[in-house]
Design an enzyme around this catalytic site. Structure first.
Site: not given
Ligand code: GLC
Length: 489
Positions: A281, A312, A470
């Site tokens: 990711e 990205e 995510d």
């Molecule tokens: C990255 C950031 C983190 C956040 C995450 C969300 O990892 O460092 O703070 O929670 O992205 O995608």
């Protein structure tokens, strides 16, 4: 494009995926987790912050394009840059000064689990995977408290030289600090005025100030690496956090050491289960040397699947030498979505991947290598499932179980997404990527790849935007892998 049809497809995908998830034995999730201090900015917050500085100085600082936060003015400049475009960015800071400054001048609304690996581990454990093994090299006691309390979530811990799997709350390292990031969330249409330049924020998004304490190292403890078989059986790994790698360290080591050891971990995971699939990711990576190394040395040839957003894609293309394409992805002109599609195809080829999943507001594109064992319908179900998760995450902030995920089904499909796909249809049919009928299904057939494209559900008042990407990538990858397992069983 028939919206009702797509709503129905979402519903079916949800129940299909729910039934297949139990086929997964386990997922490994590493490396980054941190605590997020989340603050929703109001117009008052913003004018108060701007008022701390001389407005001309903010504008001057914007022109220098700071890639790191060294003082509050860098922060202010990057915040306005992010808000002006409505584009997410993550900017590192190497000392705790800005943390103190933000506590004093702004404060936060709430603290939550942050970091891609932390967010993904919590999500997958809540979706009742048999086993989720998280690995965070810097798991502190405080950090461990942010992991959900489920009995399918584990973290390796070393006792007398032997590795055991325990819940993160029983596997933390003592004497280690916590990494805290600041998430500055802002909303569509927020009015901003600085030095006579006024603008309205074009979409909900956030700026992340990412702390990079000196002790942060992206690696796996020696014992855990040597006894990596103890985390098995697992079918897949979701890896993230490589943006934490620095060019040089005080002890003389460089990014090359950390890139090499990351690759070793991937190769060892694959050797322990040759059918294992690895997803990386991506996120915002300011340092171009590191961005290129991650893509060309870690992702290319070692990894199967990549998840990322539009910005990205542009940034990745840029360091891979496709400047023109990168520019047209970012400019989002008339053919924005066509450029995005071409860019994603380019990434699949340049990085020898099986799968590239791009999430954009209102639609997702997933490019697939020809001959992938799943059908396009099965891939489409995985994407639709993740669209529901994204909507549920936007409503609730967190998804605690399947019932909470299902709430996402009530969110309507984005009309902007539908419109984007309608326009893109003409491009696809014109280039013989699909017939008019196939375009209704979201299936594309390129000369050297296939693709699936879907309109998605978008909740217009998100609790927060952080972590939605995510959730999308991890949900779709897990669903895809579960289907693969089901077919092989
Ligand atoms: C990255 C950031 C983190 C956040 C995450 C969300 O990892 O460092 O703070 O929670 O992205 O995608």
């Amino acid at each position: 494009m028939d919206v009702q049809e797509w709503e129905q497809r979402h519903k079916e995908a949800f129940s299909n995926v729910k039934e297949t998830i139990p086929y997964l034995e386990g997922m490994f999730v590493a490396y980054n987790s941190n605590i997020d201090f989340i603050k929703h900015l109001t117009e008052e917050d913003l004018s108060r912050l701007i008022g701390v500085f001389k407005e001309t100085e903010i504008i001057e600082r914007i022109e220098t394009y700071p890639r790191e936060i060294k003082d509050p003015l860098d922060f202010m400049a990057r915040l306005l840059m992010s808000m002006r475009e409505g584009k997410a960015a993550e900017i590192p800071t190497h000392n705790s000064d800005i943390h103190e400054w933000l506590k004093e001048h702004l404060g936060f609304d709430y603290a939550g689990m942050g970091g891609q690996a932390g967010i993904i581990s919590n999500l997958l454990s809540s979706l009742e995977l048999k086993k989720v093994v998280a690995y965070i090299p810097w798991l502190s006691q405080e950090q461990a408290e942010y992991f959900v309390d489920t009995d399918n979530l584990f973290h390796p811990t070393v006792e007398n030289g032997k590795v055991f799997l325990k819940h993160p709350r029983e596997a933390f390292k003592s004497n280690i600090g916590s990494k805290v990031n600041w998430i500055l969330e802002y909303s569509n249409n927020l009015k901003v005025s600085c030095d006579g330049r006024d603008f309205n924020v074009p979409r909900d998004n956030r700026l992340i100030i990412s702390s990079r304490p000196k002790w942060l190292r992206l690696d796996v403890d020696k014992e855990v690496y040597e006894q990596l078989d103890s985390i098995f059986p697992i079918d897949g790994a979701i890896l993230s956090g490589y943006q934490m790698i620095k060019e040089e360290y005080e002890d003389g080591s460089t990014y090359k050491n950390y890139v090499a050891s990351s690759v070793q971990v991937i190769e060892k995971l694959k050797s322990l289960n040759p059918e294992l699939r690895i997803h990386v990711e991506l996120t915002s990576i300011q340092n171009r040397v590191i961005r290129k190394a991650i893509l060309t040395e870690i992702v290319a040839k070692h990894v199967h699947s990549l998840g990322l957003d539009t910005v990205e894609v542009a940034n990745a293309l840029n360091v891979l030498g496709h400047e023109e394409l990168s520019y047209s992805v970012i400019m989002k002109q008339e053919y924005g979505i066509a450029s995005l599609y071409q860019g994603a195809v380019q990434l699949l080829k340049d990085l020898s991947l099986e799968r590239v999943h791009v999430h954009s507001l209102g639609f997702y594109i997933c490019i697939l290598v020809k001959g992938h064992p799943l059908t396009l319908k099965e891939h489409r179900d995985s994407l639709l499932f993740s669209s529901i998760l994204a909507a549920a995450k936007a409503i609730r902030g967190n998804i605690g179980n399947f019932m909470e995920a299902e709430i996402g089904l009530d969110v309507p499909i984005s009309s902007d997404g539908i419109e984007d796909l309608e326009n893109f249809k003409l491009y696809c049919v014109g280039r013989k990527l699909c017939s008019l009928e196939e375009s209704e299904y979201g299936y594309l057939y390129g000369p050297d790849h296939d693709a699936v494209i879907i309109p998605t559900k978008v909740f217009d008042k998100p609790k927060a935007t952080v972590g939605i990407g995510d959730t999308i990538s991890a949900g779709a990858f897990a669903a895809m892998l579960a289907k693969l397992k089901q077919k092989r069983s």
